[in-house]
Design a protein around this motif. Structure first.
Motif, short mmCIF file in Angstrom:
data_model
loop_
_atom_site.label_atom_id
_atom_site.label_comp_id
_atom_site.label_asym_id
_atom_site.label_seq_id
_atom_site.Cartn_x
_atom_site.Cartn_y
_atom_site.Cartn_z
N PHE A 1 1.92 -5.94 -2.64
CA PHE A 1 1.94 -5.32 -1.32
C PHE A 1 3.00 -4.23 -1.29
O PHE A 1 4.03 -4.31 -1.97
CB PHE A 1 2.34 -6.36 -0.25
CG PHE A 1 1.46 -7.57 -0.18
CD1 PHE A 1 1.57 -8.58 -1.14
CD2 PHE A 1 0.54 -7.72 0.84
CE1 PHE A 1 0.76 -9.71 -1.07
CE2 PHE A 1 -0.25 -8.85 0.91
CZ PHE A 1 -0.14 -9.84 -0.04
N TYR B 1 5.25 -2.24 1.77
CA TYR B 1 5.61 -2.15 3.18
C TYR B 1 6.54 -0.96 3.38
O TYR B 1 7.34 -0.62 2.51
CB TYR B 1 6.34 -3.41 3.65
CG TYR B 1 5.44 -4.62 3.83
CD1 TYR B 1 5.14 -5.43 2.73
CD2 TYR B 1 4.90 -4.93 5.06
CE1 TYR B 1 4.32 -6.54 2.90
CE2 TYR B 1 4.08 -6.04 5.23
CZ TYR B 1 3.80 -6.84 4.14
OH TYR B 1 2.97 -7.93 4.30
N GLN C 1 9.55 0.57 5.90
CA GLN C 1 10.53 0.19 6.92
C GLN C 1 11.24 1.45 7.40
O GLN C 1 12.16 1.95 6.76
CB GLN C 1 11.54 -0.83 6.38
CG GLN C 1 12.48 -1.35 7.46
CD GLN C 1 13.44 -2.41 6.94
OE1 GLN C 1 14.03 -2.26 5.87
NE2 GLN C 1 13.59 -3.48 7.71
N MET D 1 8.81 -3.68 9.84
CA MET D 1 8.14 -3.69 8.53
C MET D 1 6.66 -3.41 8.75
O MET D 1 5.97 -4.19 9.41
CB MET D 1 8.30 -5.05 7.85
CG MET D 1 9.73 -5.40 7.50
SD MET D 1 10.31 -4.49 6.08
CE MET D 1 9.41 -5.30 4.76
N PHE E 1 2.97 -2.86 7.16
CA PHE E 1 2.12 -3.06 6.00
C PHE E 1 1.38 -1.77 5.66
O PHE E 1 0.82 -1.11 6.53
CB PHE E 1 1.11 -4.18 6.29
CG PHE E 1 0.00 -4.25 5.29
CD1 PHE E 1 -1.26 -3.77 5.59
CD2 PHE E 1 0.22 -4.80 4.03
CE1 PHE E 1 -2.29 -3.83 4.67
CE2 PHE E 1 -0.80 -4.85 3.10
CZ PHE E 1 -2.06 -4.36 3.42
N TYR F 1 -2.51 -3.18 -0.12
CA TYR F 1 -2.57 -4.43 -0.87
C TYR F 1 -3.44 -4.26 -2.12
O TYR F 1 -4.47 -3.59 -2.08
CB TYR F 1 -3.16 -5.53 0.02
CG TYR F 1 -3.59 -6.76 -0.73
CD1 TYR F 1 -4.93 -6.97 -1.09
CD2 TYR F 1 -2.65 -7.72 -1.10
CE1 TYR F 1 -5.31 -8.10 -1.78
CE2 TYR F 1 -3.03 -8.86 -1.78
CZ TYR F 1 -4.36 -9.05 -2.12
OH TYR F 1 -4.73 -10.16 -2.82
N PHE G 1 9.23 -0.95 0.46
CA PHE G 1 9.41 -2.19 -0.28
C PHE G 1 8.11 -2.60 -0.95
O PHE G 1 7.05 -2.61 -0.34
CB PHE G 1 9.86 -3.33 0.65
CG PHE G 1 11.25 -3.18 1.18
CD1 PHE G 1 11.48 -2.64 2.44
CD2 PHE G 1 12.34 -3.58 0.43
CE1 PHE G 1 12.77 -2.50 2.94
CE2 PHE G 1 13.63 -3.45 0.91
CZ PHE G 1 13.84 -2.90 2.16
#
Lengths: 117, 114
Positions: A35, A37, A39, A45, A47, A50, A91
């Motif tokens: 995944f 993410y 920020q 956070m 998404f 994936y 991330f």
């Protein structure tokens, strides 16, 4: 050993250019998910994308794509046509084990992306 | 678009006090999670919850932590006796069972222990 490694603590990119954020992972599981993410400075956070370990094609979501190289255990995020609003921490995270949505995510240390006008 | 919500957005408490952080997961989701992020550090998993019980927890989630789903919509994290090192952003997340298993995060609660 780190399960998720993001080697770029900070990166600059010129607006409208593409940028690749690196992520390597370490797992002995055959089934796992990766995944990304975002920020922003506000702290939430978000998404982005994936990739499942058995997915044959690289995942894409709008301007985001994931360059998944299973043999190298890398899952790099590519952002095309960077925008000023893309400036944020990014991330990479991994879920190990069978795809049952109940597994914890392990996060990397993040990459701070700064988009220059 | 449905989203995870968390209250309060910021909580200040004194060391040794109990705090309860609240979350409302996305309504059709079945798995719930708590993560924390100490300022400037990576996001760390605390606990996952499914079918009214803990399914997985990290070593961070010791006896001072507990989670509860008191009704059909709320999911709470209780810290019984806060310590200075509990100061962090606490994120709630939820995911649905099925084809897609991405976890959607709430906006976070910033906990400051003084």
């Amino acid at each position: 050993a780190q399960k998720i490694t993001q080697t770029q603590p900070g990166m600059f990119v010129q607006e409208k250019e593409a940028v690749t954020l690196d992520c390597t992972y370490d797992t002995s599981d055959q089934s796992y998910g990766l995944f990304w993410y975002k920020q922003p400075s506000s702290g939430e956070m978000i998404f982005l994308i994936y990739q499942g370990s058995y997915d044959e094609q690289n995942a894409t979501e709008g301007r985001y794509s994931l360059n998944f190289q299973k043999a190298r255990k890398s899952a790099n995020l590519v952002i095309s046509a960077s925008q000023l609003g893309d400036s944020a921490m990014y991330f990479c995270a991994m879920r190990e084990g069978y795809r049952n949505a109940g597994n914890m995510l392990t996060f990397g240390g993040g990459t701070r992306l700064m988009v220059k006008p | 678009e449905p989203e995870v919500t968390q209250t309060p957005s910021h909580q200040v408490t004194q060391m040794g006090q109990e705090v309860i952080l609240r979350c409302v997961p996305i309504s059709n989701h079945l798995y719930f999670y708590w993560y924390r992020q100490i300022l400037g550090q990576k996001v760390e998993f605390l606990v996952s919850f499914y079918n009214n019980e803990i399914s997985e927890k990290s070593e961070i989630f010791d006896d001072q932590f507990s989670v509860e789903r008191p009704d059909g919509s709320n999911f709470t994290l209780k810290i019984r006796s806060t310590k200075l090192e509990d100061s962090a952003m606490y994120f709630c997340a939820s995911s649905e069972e099925g084809q897609r298993d991405e976890q959607y995060f709430g906006p976070g609660t910033r906990l400051t222990v003084t």
